[in-house]
Write an enzyme that holds these catalytic residues in place. Structure first.
Site, PDB file in Angstrom:
ATOM      1  N   GLU A 147      82.638  76.853 -49.690  1.00  0.00           N
ATOM      2  CA  GLU A 147      83.065  76.888 -48.214  1.00  0.00           C
ATOM      3  C   GLU A 147      82.450  75.682 -47.756  1.00  0.00           C
ATOM      4  O   GLU A 147      81.146  75.462 -47.829  1.00  0.00           O
ATOM      5  CB  GLU A 147      82.665  78.311 -47.641  1.00  0.00           C
ATOM      6  CG  GLU A 147      83.633  79.380 -48.143  1.00  0.00           C
ATOM      7  CD  GLU A 147      83.215  80.765 -47.220  1.00  0.00           C
ATOM      8  OE1 GLU A 147      84.332  81.627 -47.263  1.00  0.00           O
ATOM      9  OE2 GLU A 147      82.365  80.831 -46.840  1.00  0.00           O
ATOM     10  N   CYS A 160      78.561  71.025 -42.495  1.00  0.00           N
ATOM     11  CA  CYS A 160      77.770  71.760 -43.418  1.00  0.00           C
ATOM     12  C   CYS A 160      78.244  71.777 -44.938  1.00  0.00           C
ATOM     13  O   CYS A 160      79.273  72.443 -44.990  1.00  0.00           O
ATOM     14  CB  CYS A 160      77.558  73.233 -42.750  1.00  0.00           C
ATOM     15  SG  CYS A 160      76.329  74.402 -43.724  1.00  0.00           S
ATOM     16  N   CYS A 167      74.789  80.874 -55.861  1.00  0.00           N
ATOM     17  CA  CYS A 167      73.353  80.733 -55.665  1.00  0.00           C
ATOM     18  C   CYS A 167      72.398  81.545 -56.447  1.00  0.00           C
ATOM     19  O   CYS A 167      72.684  82.646 -56.734  1.00  0.00           O
ATOM     20  CB  CYS A 167      72.898  80.826 -54.294  1.00  0.00           C
ATOM     21  SG  CYS A 167      71.246  80.198 -53.728  1.00  0.00           S
ATOM     22  N   CYS A 171      68.193  85.149 -51.740  1.00  0.00           N
ATOM     23  CA  CYS A 171      67.615  85.671 -50.216  1.00  0.00           C
ATOM     24  C   CYS A 171      68.223  86.801 -49.652  1.00  0.00           C
ATOM     25  O   CYS A 171      69.378  86.608 -49.643  1.00  0.00           O
ATOM     26  CB  CYS A 171      67.291  84.098 -49.295  1.00  0.00           C
ATOM     27  SG  CYS A 171      66.802  82.908 -50.042  1.00  0.00           S
ATOM     28  N   CYS A 174      70.884  86.410 -46.602  1.00  0.00           N
ATOM     29  CA  CYS A 174      71.708  85.326 -46.746  1.00  0.00           C
ATOM     30  C   CYS A 174      72.843  86.044 -47.536  1.00  0.00           C
ATOM     31  O   CYS A 174      72.719  86.547 -48.970  1.00  0.00           O
ATOM     32  CB  CYS A 174      71.151  84.365 -47.437  1.00  0.00           C
ATOM     33  SG  CYS A 174      72.423  83.028 -47.908  1.00  0.00           S
ATOM     34  N   GLY A 231      74.409  77.418 -51.993  1.00  0.00           N
ATOM     35  CA  GLY A 231      73.671  76.651 -52.921  1.00  0.00           C
ATOM     36  C   GLY A 231      72.359  76.206 -52.446  1.00  0.00           C
ATOM     37  O   GLY A 231      72.140  75.721 -51.407  1.00  0.00           O
ATOM     38  N   LEU A 286      62.146  78.626 -44.000  1.00  0.00           N
ATOM     39  CA  LEU A 286      60.990  79.385 -44.082  1.00  0.00           C
ATOM     40  C   LEU A 286      61.052  80.973 -43.840  1.00  0.00           C
ATOM     41  O   LEU A 286      60.768  81.747 -44.718  1.00  0.00           O
ATOM     42  CB  LEU A 286      59.996  78.658 -42.945  1.00  0.00           C
ATOM     43  CG  LEU A 286      58.662  79.192 -42.826  1.00  0.00           C
ATOM     44  CD1 LEU A 286      57.871  78.622 -44.134  1.00  0.00           C
ATOM     45  CD2 LEU A 286      57.915  78.529 -41.684  1.00  0.00           C
ATOM     46  N   ASN A 362      72.912  86.203 -38.476  1.00  0.00           N
ATOM     47  CA  ASN A 362      74.236  86.363 -38.176  1.00  0.00           C
ATOM     48  C   ASN A 362      74.687  87.610 -39.582  1.00  0.00           C
ATOM     49  O   ASN A 362      74.345  87.562 -40.500  1.00  0.00           O
ATOM     50  CB  ASN A 362      75.014  85.108 -38.600  1.00  0.00           C
ATOM     51  CG  ASN A 362      74.653  84.241 -37.623  1.00  0.00           C
ATOM     52  OD1 ASN A 362      74.963  84.159 -36.516  1.00  0.00           O
ATOM     53  ND2 ASN A 362      74.036  82.973 -37.946  1.00  0.00           N
ATOM     54  N   CYS A 405      75.296  80.399 -39.906  1.00  0.00           N
ATOM     55  CA  CYS A 405      74.338  80.322 -40.967  1.00  0.00           C
ATOM     56  C   CYS A 405      74.146  81.674 -41.614  1.00  0.00           C
ATOM     57  O   CYS A 405      74.006  82.634 -40.975  1.00  0.00           O
ATOM     58  CB  CYS A 405      72.846  79.920 -40.189  1.00  0.00           C
ATOM     59  SG  CYS A 405      72.872  78.246 -39.570  1.00  0.00           S
TER      60      CYS A 405
END
Length: 434
Positions: A147, A160, A167, A171, A174, A231, A286, A362, A405
């Site tokens: 995407e 973006c 990935c 995380c 995410c 990624g 972070l 999000n 995000c």
């Protein structure tokens, strides 16, 4: 310093879209038409030709030699192709008017300059655009999807870009982290995302901006590129480096390196190398100020803890008040959003020229977190701003099309999970029925 919260919708170059659904339908028709007209000339079914997109000038020269161009002509021919590919934005060799017909035919027989295949194009109510793009299989396996997202704002348009299919970093906040890594993208697939966006937005000389599209009112429509898609860019270093060299080349796409940002979750050994060899702006994902919490949110922290990460940031080549590192901090309710966290954030960043992007979480299906309350986000921002850091709150964009995000995940993966969940639910129902 006041918190920057921009809630105004940007103005469209040709007026605001009055009917997003209608525009999406028109986009789908345009995609089908473009796909029909941009097939690789002479390609046998299933055949994949190497792409000239994303090559350096030296590599492009060797490609020309391979189809019989004399070496004394290489510099001139490379300059011609570079202009057609990256200034004019052509996607078909037949459009290269000042290249001989014989050479155009040789190039078309041996190579491709086609754009990625668009699976879907969605337009958010706020003007954000998301493309699901399909790339061919590399070797064994199946075609893959990623995407790419375009975010229009007042005075700039940010693209973006993804660097991997899936990935490895997992995380926990995410959505992409729930998709296994399939493969790295190649340099042509990374540059291809930029070319396709400029095509679809009308940012090349012969391209038209879609009626009603929300884009900057003047200047370039794709003015900024952020390696913040699917990624970890530093786990695909060579391809990302090659792609960004093409994107920043002053005689082609010509994006300033100060308008290109690479975001990493903290691959410490590669940070200095990225600064020295790419020279782009750096962003750090972070999200926590204590190792024990960052170990949970960003598991790569177990390998490269905060002390090592921040030392690498302080040593980033070219770091100055004019070239600050951006620290991205997602706001998770009751997890990392206390005023104590804000004060600790200020402390750990001492001595680093930095700005802090506060990102309201999000949500995505199955996520375990909630977004911090807005007043708490503002209190957190005030505490950081009072310490002298610019800390804008990144207003959520594209949530309605899962383009914000942390929400990116290939549509095929999303559908496969939906199918697996449906099958599991059916099994449970069947067992319960006896």
């Amino acid at each position: 310093m006041a918190v920057s919260i921009d809630l105004k919708a940007p103005q469209a170059r040709t007026g605001l879209a009055e009917n997003v659904q209608a525009e999406n339908l028109l986009a789908e028709r345009a995609i089908a038409s473009k796909a029909a007209s941009s097939a690789v000339p002479g390609a046998a079914p299933g055949e994949e030709k190497p792409s000239l997109i994303g090559l350096s000038r030296e590599e492009l020269g060797e490609a020309l030699v391979s189809v019989g161009v004399e070496r004394r002509q290489i510099k001139m021919r490379v300059a011609q192709l570079w202009q057609w590919l990256y200034v004019r934005g052509v996607a078909d060799f037949s459009q290269m008017a000042n290249v001989s017909k014989d050479l155009r035919e040789k190039l078309a027989a041996a190579f491709t300059i086609a754009r990625p295949e668009i699976v879907t194009e969605q337009v958010s109510v706020d003007g954000t655009r998301k493309w699901v793009l399909r790339f061919p299989a590399k070797g064994a396996g199946r075609p893959v999807e990623i995407e790419t997202v375009y975010i229009p704002e007042e005075g700039r348009g940010t693209l973006c870009v993804s660097s991997q299919v899936g990935c490895t970093l997992t995380c926990t906040f995410c959505h992409t982290g729930t998709q296994r890594l399939v493969r790295n993208l190649t340099a042509d697939e990374i540059v291809g995302q930029v070319l396709l966006a400029r095509d679809r937005l009308g940012d090349f000389p012969e391209a038209a901006t879609p009626a009603g599209a929300i884009v900057p009112s003047e200047g370039r429509l794709v003015s900024n590129v952020v390696m913040m898609g699917m990624g970890e860019p530093l786990y695909n270093f060579d391809a990302v480096k090659a792609a960004l060299a093409v994107v920043s080349d002053g005689e082609g796409l010509a994006l300033s390196k100060r308008r290109i940002t690479l975001s990493t979750s903290g691959v410490v050994p590669m940070i200095e190398k990225a600064g020295a060899e790419m020279g782009v702006m750096l962003a750090i994902s972070l999200h926590a100020v204590r190792d024990e919490l960052r170990d949970e949110l960003v598991p790569i922290n177990k390998k490269y803890p905060l002390k090592d990460l921040l030392a690498a940031c302080r040593a980033y080549p070219g770091l100055s008040n004019a070239r600050r590192i951006t620290f991205e901090y997602v706001m998770l309710k009751g997890v990392n959003d206390s005023l104590a966290d804000a004060k600790a954030l200020v402390q750990i960043l001492k001595g680093i020229p930095a700005k802090i992007n506060l990102i309201p979480f999000n949500p995505w299906p199955g996520s375990a977190y909630d977004c911090s309350d807005w007043d708490q986000i503002e209190r957190f921002a005030d505490a950081v701003n009072q310490a002298g850091y610019a800390s804008p709150i990144r207003t959520p964009r594209g949530r309605d099309i899962f383009a914000a995000c942390g929400q990116l995940k290939s549509e095929s993966e999303r559908m496969r999970k939906k199918d697996r969940d449906s099958l599991e639910a059916a099994r449970v129902t069947e067992l319960a029925a006896g």
